[in-house]
Every structure is written in structure tokens, then in C-alpha cells.
Write an enzyme that holds these catalytic residues in place. Structure first.
Site, PDB file in Angstrom:
ATOM      1  N   GLU A  58     -45.812  85.361  24.848  1.00  9.56           N
ATOM      2  CA  GLU A  58     -46.649  84.496  25.666  1.00  9.56           C
ATOM      3  C   GLU A  58     -45.818  83.288  26.095  1.00  9.56           C
ATOM      4  O   GLU A  58     -45.253  83.304  27.157  1.00  9.56           O
ATOM      5  CB  GLU A  58     -47.910  84.098  24.877  1.00  9.56           C
ATOM      6  N   GLU A 100     -52.543  77.635  15.538  1.00  2.00           N
ATOM      7  CA  GLU A 100     -53.398  77.904  16.697  1.00  2.00           C
ATOM      8  C   GLU A 100     -54.869  77.907  16.304  1.00  2.00           C
ATOM      9  O   GLU A 100     -55.713  77.349  16.989  1.00  2.00           O
ATOM     10  CB  GLU A 100     -53.033  79.266  17.289  1.00  2.00           C
TER      11      GLU A 100
HETATM   12  C1  BGC Z   1     -53.057  80.680  24.526  1.00  2.00           C
HETATM   13  C2  BGC Z   1     -53.804  79.391  24.492  1.00  2.00           C
HETATM   14  C3  BGC Z   1     -54.505  79.249  25.806  1.00  2.00           C
HETATM   15  C4  BGC Z   1     -55.538  80.342  25.820  1.00  2.00           C
HETATM   16  C5  BGC Z   1     -56.511  80.306  26.930  1.00  2.00           C
HETATM   17  C6  BGC Z   1     -54.066  81.761  24.605  1.00  2.00           C
HETATM   18  O1  BGC Z   1     -53.533  83.017  24.564  1.00  2.00           O
HETATM   19  O2  BGC Z   1     -52.196  80.821  23.457  1.00  2.00           O
HETATM   20  O3  BGC Z   1     -53.331  78.375  23.823  1.00  2.00           O
HETATM   21  O4  BGC Z   1     -54.934  78.023  26.167  1.00  2.00           O
HETATM   22  O5  BGC Z   1     -54.926  81.615  25.679  1.00  2.00           O
HETATM   23  O6  BGC Z   1     -57.063  81.516  27.226  1.00  2.00           O
END
Ligand code: BGC
Length: 760
Positions: free
Chosen positions: A346, A620
Site C-alpha cells: 500500500e 493502525e
Molecule cells: C489505509 C488507511 C486509509 C484507509 C481508507 C487503508 O487501507 O491504510 O490508512 O486511510 O485505507 O480507506
């Protein structure tokens, strides 16, 4: 400084279409300089990421240059002074290029390749001044050559492999490819560099017999090995943030292999991959001859080279560790682009994550130039794609691109926060058009009702009560969040226009903000002061963003908020949207002790729970690792996401009491908030005018506040005993008042049942 004109560097690429696209290519040009060199400036970039050498010596110390921008519209050029590397007579310039962000795979669910272009190669323009006054240009053109070198494969997500026995292959002529040089711009923000190295904290053998090195700190970077002379031996590194039952937990990396592999050559050398990056604390080393020792490897911490300018410390070691983790998550995610996480497939510039973290980032680091450049990307993407994308630089990944509240609002919040923390009006003016475009777009979506209740929303992302697999299903209704943000960013835009726009615009957006606030209250607030979709986040928004029209409604909403926080047993109950606000909202509602109970809670979910689990960065999810050590939804569980660390702003502003009062800290508001059993708290922030320092100590019931004010500036000091605020000038000041003794701070009340009665 600007790019030299006329620009002569062309994009040159390799001619062999059978090459593995992940194979980095070495490009070369030999040239003769007919005299002594007095000055030489190398302007260089690449479609891909590059490293350059002049006469065999490294040019600069940048990592993954030229970084990641919205290349379609903005392609960064780095400038290096290379006079000291060039000589009269024969010279050679080498540039190795790998795919990087330009052509490499990016994104989740398999991601996509070639998001910015198909062709990979350098673009170079070298200007040399000779002693006789002549000047000459060596630019990338058809006279360059290419070859493959010892690096076999390089990918940001998957890692790098090299065979050190290989030397450069045969040199071939390059092909020149059309490239629009009008998108080139000269870098004005700091590059990514190797910032520090970490020695292993321990080296252990895992239950399955693997050698696992613990560097003691979760970072973004890579491992440097001291390789023996052992031609043909393959050493492999796997990286991970956490262990599961003593082995690397690779699941959270999803589709990122994070694997480096090197075949040793004739001589013993230090080897570090050049064109990849990993998010890790642990590395598994396979294939090492004999026993690996602590001197054989280092973790190399890489991030944008931004100066640390803010500090915080208090008497609670766990809060200090929390703060340290927040700092490390900023470092781990400010790798040219402000990313969500540094480890899985990501690592995107998610706009929502950044906007909630802005006050914290801007207090701790001089990130102004880095984020200023990123905002230029945001503006370019907004124009190109018709709205502010959820991540910047944007590339398509499948789902249609739609405006999303709290994410797209970064277009307004980020420039405004930069202005508040660094005070540059010109920069604010530069970003004003993008701010305006966003607010206008949302106003149009909301229509005459001013209620934005259509379209996809992410809402209070990752609120702990939301189902693990559906992080958008928070207690706070995402539509309520959307309209609250609409009011907020219309208001910020009005303020920005007051500073950098016109009075007419200021009035227009102030009127819009007032209309949205009225609409919010009419639609979502009861006469008594309850807010629809009651939750800590809804009340935090309503209280902090001034969405409650009357004092009675404010008082009632505050009481409801405190009640909900008690019902939650002072466990955290907010996601990305509520987390930066909740402590301020509690203080606003008269619940200073509630704010401290939330802050110092150690049970899951809370800010300190990860500390009890050994976290060294912000997670997270509140419960990314459950108390039993298992991982919560491993396919979306990063251990290095800065968003929930947004609370550090509260530590700086309220716990220590050092808050900006005028843009760029030209004045500060000192409002210390003793509580939580703390004996002292302190913070400092450097500015071009000097360093601010605030520290308070409690001895018994006496509070001493020390404030250091830079020359020519003033601070407004408001003591917690309710005495009138006092303005103090340059110098060091000591102020005293009576307060509650730390020993008398109340203990956290026990949990309540759903009726609000103490649970037995
Ligand atoms: C990310 C986030 C992001 C979110 C929103 C995730 O996969 O890691 O931090 O803001 O998606 O959909």
C-alpha cells in the site's frame, strides 16, 4: 533556483524488450572535458528511481531519488554540485535506474504496474564551467549507452536481489523516447536520506530454527550486511514488524514480499539494497555462513530528511513511550510522500491519515517543504481527476474516484495547518485555489440543504466498535461526519481567505460555514443538545467544530460525551476522525480527569495498550495485536500507521501547554493542564525566531510553570487556577499557583453498565 534553459536532457531507455522489467539498468556516458573544471551542476531525474556516479564516486546521498510526485504533471529534478567529482580529460557519468513508483507495482489487491509510464530511464542535464570561461552541457541523448549490472531485480514492495559476482554486461546504444520536459521542476524539498543506523538489540533462533534479528525499533528502511568473501553463497533477508509465536508475521505485508537476496562475490563488502524500502523491526537471515554476529548487520533508517524541531516529555514513562512511538511513526511514514504505512502493498499518500496528523507532524518536524510539495501534487491530481483523491499522488486502482469527507478535506486542512505552524502566507496563497475547489465541490454536492449525505464515505474509520472487517461502520454516522467537516473546512477557507484572499471571498465562505452549521444543527442536533448517532466522535466533532448553537446544547452534549466515555470504561471509542479531538472535547466539557483517564488507560483499546504489548510505533488498529498475541485481521493490520498518534498534539498543546497562538509560533498560548498523576510535563518547539520552552512541575499543591520566550516575541500564559491570563515577553519566566497535588488526582472510575450504573 530554476532549471537551466534551454533544457537538453532527453529520456533515454534500454533497447532490449526481453529484459525483466524489474531489472535495474545502468546508463552511461563518457565525455572529455578540455580544461580544468571550475563549476559543475548536475540536474538529474529519472522515470523510475536512480542512483548516480561520476567517475565511480557516488553523486549525493539521496535515497530513492527523485521521490514520488504526480509525475504526469510534476516530475522532480535533483541538483548536485559535482565540480569536485569531475576532472580535466576523460570522465564518465553512470546512472542506475529502477522502476520505483513510476513503473513498479503499486497498491493493494494485486495493485497495478506502469501507473505513470511504460518507459524507464534517466533524464540528465550536466552543466560544466571550465577555467577558460567556456561552458559545456552533457545531456542524456542518443550518445548514451546502457548495460545490466549486478542488481537482478528491484521492487519497492518485494525487495531487491543482486549477484555481486556479476559486472556490467555489454554496453548497448540507448533509445531516445519522447518526454514532455515541461513537467520538470527543480526540487525544493529535502530528499529521503539514510538518517541513522540501528545495531541489533538481539539475535535469536526461532522455534523453526530461523535466525531472527530484532533491531528493537519498528522503522522504514533496509538492512545493511557485511558480506564475507564467499563467491556463490546466497544470503536472504525477510522483514516483518512483529513476530507470531516466535516467527516473522508476514501476513500483514499482504502482497509485499519484502525479501532481499544477495549472492556474495569475491571480496567481502558492505551491501545494502538500493531501490527498495521495508517497514520492519525484525529481519530473518537465511544462508549466512556460520553464526551471524551483531557487527555483521545494521538497520538503516531512511526517511525524508526533515529537521526534528519539537519535543515533549513528562513524568509518566508510558506517555513518553507513546510520544516516542508517534515520532517513529512519523519517521516511518514520511518517506518523500506522507504514507499510511511503510510495510504492506500500500504505502500510499492517504489524505485522511495526513490531515488528522498534521498538527502533530508540524510540531515535531520541519515538514513544511515536503508537505508543500505534496500539496502541489494534490492540486495537480484534483484538477486532473476532478476531485481530491483519497491518496496522492493518485493512480487508478479500480474503485471509481469520488469525493470523500475527512479525506478530501485534506485539501483545506493541510495547507491551513502548515500556515498555523510555519506562518508562510505566500504558501497559503499558493494552495488557496485547491482549497476553494474542494469547498465549492462539496457545497455543490450538498446542494441547498447544506447537508452532505450522499456518496461513499469512510467516516470515523477504524473506530473500535466497528466490525474488524468493516472499519467504516463506526457508531458515528458517516453522513454526520461529512457535514461536520463541510462546516469545518468552509470555516478554515474563510480564515485562509482573510489572510491570503479577498474580503469578498472571506465573507462568502464565512457565510457558507454559518449556513452549514445551522443546517447541521437543524438536521442532527436535538433542541436539548443530543447529536444524531451518539458516540464519542459525534460529540467530539460537535463540541470542537462549533456545531452546537446554544450554551445549553453545548453543556448537554458535553455531559453526554462524558457519560459515553464513562460507559466505555474510559477505553478509547474513536477512529481516525474522533481521535484527534476527543481529549480537547472532554476538557471543553469540563472533563479534564476524563481526558487523563482516557490518555492513561492501559487496557485494550487505548493509546497505552500497544505500549503494554511492546509497541515501538503507532498501530493502525487499536487492537492490531490482541492481548493474547494474535493479530486482528492480518490483511489490514499495520503496526506503523500515524493516524491514531494524532493525540500527541494534545500532549504538546494541553498536557505540556505549548500551543501556537499566532501563525508560525510568532506567539504561543501557554495553558498547562496538570492532571493524570503527572509531576511534570514539558515541551519545546524551535522556530526561525528562536526556541520556545514550557515546563510545569507540581510539588504538593504548588504548580510552577517555566516559560522561555525567544527575543522579540510574547506568550500568553493562562494558569489553571483561573487567574487572568498574562502576557510575558522575551526571556525566561517562572509563574506559580495553587493546584491539586498529583497524589490527589482521582483514580480512574470503574466501568459502568449500560444504564450508567457502576458495573459490579
Ligand atoms: C489505509 C488507511 C486509509 C484507509 C481508507 C487503508 O487501507 O491504510 O490508512 O486511510 O485505507 O480507506
Amino acid at each position: 533556483m530554476t532549471l537551466p534553459g534551454p533544457w537538453r536532457g532527453e529520456l533515454v531507455v534500454a533497447t532490449d524488450s526481453d529484459l525483466d522489467p524489474e531489472r535495474p539498468i545502468r546508463f552511461r556516458r563518457s565525455f572529455v572535458l578540455p580544461g580544468q573544471v571550475t563549476a559543475a551542476q548536475l540536474f538529474i531525474t529519472a522515470c523510475g528511481v536512480f542512483e548516480a556516479e561520476a567517475n565511480g564516486q557516488a553523486v549525493g546521498d539521496h535515497v530513492l531519488a527523485p521521490g514520488w510526485t504526480s509525475y504526469h504533471d510534476r516530475h522532480r529534478v535533483m541538483m548536485h554540485d559535482v565540480a569536485g567529482l569531475l576532472v580535466e580529460g576523460d570522465n564518465v557519468l553512470d546512472v542506475t535506474v529502477a522502476e520505483g513508483w513510476y513503473r513498479g507495482r503499486l497498491g493493494f489487491t494485486g495493485g497495478r504496474r506502469a501507473n505513470f509510464g511504460e518507459e524507464m530511464g534517466p533524464i540528465v542535464h550536466l552543466v560544466v564551467q571550465l577555467a577558460d570561461g567556456a561552458s559545456t552541457v552533457v545531456a542524456s541523448d542518443a550518445s548514451w549507452q546502457w548495460a545490466t549490472g549486478p542488481i537482478l531485480r528491484a521492487s519497492l514492495y518485494d525487495g531487491e536481489s543482486a549477484d555481486l559476482r556479476l559486472t556490467d554486461s555489454t554496453w548497448h546504444d540507448v533509445r531516445v523516447v519522447p518526454f514532455d520536459t515541461s513537467v520538470l521542476f527543480l526540487a525544493s524539498s529535502p530528499p529521503v536520506r539514510r538518517i541513522e543506523t540501528l545495531a541489533p538489540a538481539s539475535i535469536e533462533t526461532s522455534p523453526s530454527g530461523r535466525v531472527i534479528v530484532d533491531f528493537g525499533q519498528n522503522i522504514a528502511g533496509r538492512v545493511r550486511l557485511r558480506l564475507p568473501s564467499d563467491p556463490g553463497r546466497t544470503v536472504t533477508l525477510h522483514h516483518a514488524e512483529v513476530l507470531q509465536e516466535g516467527e516473522l508475521a508476514l501476513e500483514p505485508l499482504r502482497g509485499a514480499a519484502a525479501r532481499d537476496e544477495v549472492v556474495c562475490g569475491e571480496s567481502s563488502v558492505e551491501w545494502e539494497p538500493a531501490f527498495t524500502m521495508h517497514g520492519f523491526r525484525y529481519a530473518q537471515v537465511d544462508g549466512w555462513p556460520g553464526e551471524i554476529g551483531p557487527d555483521d548487520l545494521r538497520a538503516v533508517v531512511c526517511h525524508t530528511d526533515m529537521e526534528p524541531i519539537g519535543t515533549f516529555r513528562c513524568s509518566d514513562p508510558m506517555l513518553n513511550r507513546l510520544h516516542e512511538n508517534v515520532r517513529w511513526s512519523a519517521k516511518g511514514n514520511f518517506v518523500d510522500v506522507p504514507t499510511d504505512c511503510p510495510q504492506r502493498d500500500e504505502r500510499l499518500g492517504w489524505t485522511g491519515d495526513l490531515q488528522v496528523f498534521m498538527p502533530t507532524a508540524c510540531f515535531l518536524f520541519d515538514c513544511e517543504a515536503m508537505l508543500g510539495s505534496w500539496l502541489d501534487d494534490l492540486a495537480a491530481d484534483q484538477v486532473r481527476h476532478g476531485t481530491v483523491p483519497p491518496w496522492v499522488p493518485y493512480f487508478e486502482l479500480g474503485p471509481p474516484l469520488v469525493p470523500i469527507a475527512a479525506w478530501g478535506d485534506a485539501a483545506v486542512i493541510v495547507p491551513w495547518a502548515l500556515y498555523e505552524h510555519f506562518g508562510d502566507v505566500e504558501r497559503l496563497r499558493r494552495h488557496l485555489p485547491a482549497m476553494r475547489r474542494w469547498v465549492e465541490q462539496v457545497a455543490e454536492l450538498a446542494g441547498p440543504t447544506h447537508i452532505w449525505d450522499r456518496g461513499l464515505q469512510l467516516g470515523d474509520w477504524l473506530e473500535p466498535a466497528a466490525p474488524s472487517e468493516q472499519p467504516w461502520k463506526a457508531r458515528a454516522d458517516a453522513k454526520v461526519v461529512a457535514t461536520a467537516y463541510h462546516a469545518h473546512t468552509a470555516d478554515l477557507l474563510a480564515r485562509a481567505c482573510a489572510v491570503a484572499g479577498t474580503p469578498e471571498e472571506r465573507d462568502r465562505y464565512a457565510d457558507l460555514a454559518a449556513a452549514v452549521r445551522r443546517a447541521f444543527a437543524a438536521e442532527y442536533v436535538t433542541e436539548a443538545g443530543r447529536v444524531v448517532s451518539e458516540s464519542p466522535t459525534t460529540y467530539a466533532l460537535a463540541l470542537c467544530l462549533d456545531l452546537l448553537p446554544t450554551a445549553a446544547q453545548r453543556a448537554h452534549a458535553g455531559a453526554r460525551l462524558r457519560h459515553l466515555v464513562h460507559l466505555d470504561g474510559h477505553h478509547i471509542g474513536t477512529g481516525f476522525v474522533g481521535t484527534p479531538l476527543i481529549c480537547d472535547a472532554l476538557v471543553e466539557a469540563g472533563g479534564v480527569d476524563d481526558a487523563y483517564h482516557l490518555l492513561t488507560q492501559t487496557e485494550c483499546p487505548s493509546w497505552l495498550y500497544p505500549i503494554t504489548m511492546g509497541a515501538t510505533t503507532t498501530w493502525e488498529r487499536w487492537d492490531a495485536m490482541r492481548p493474547d498475541g494474535s493479530l486482528n485481521t492480518p490483511e489490514m493490520t499495520s503496526f506503523n500507521h500515524y493516524a491514531l498518534g494524532a493525540v500527541a498534539d494534545f500532549l504538546h498543546r494541553r498536557v505540556a501547554g505549548l500551543a501556537p497562538r499566532e501563525p508560525g509560533y510568532r506567539s504561543i498560548a501557554v495553558r498547562p493542564l496538570p492532571g493524570g498523576g503527572l509531576a511534570f510535563a514539558e515541551a519545546s518547539r524551535r522556530t526561525p525566531a528562536g526556541e520556545w520552552r514550557v515546563r510545569w512541575d507540581r510539588e504538593g499543591a504548588e504548580l510552577t510553570v517555566r516559560v522561555q520566550v525567544p527575543d522579540g516575541l510574547t506568550a500568553l500564559v493562562e494558569l489553571p487556577d483561573g487567574s487572568p491570563a498574562a502576557e510575558v515577553g522575551a526571556g525566561t519566566h517562572e509563574l506559580r499557583c495553587r493546584t491539586r497535588a498529583a497524589a490527589d488526582d482521582p483514580p480512574r472510575p470503574g466501568p459502568l453498565d449500560r444504564h450508567g450504573r457502576p458495573a459490579s
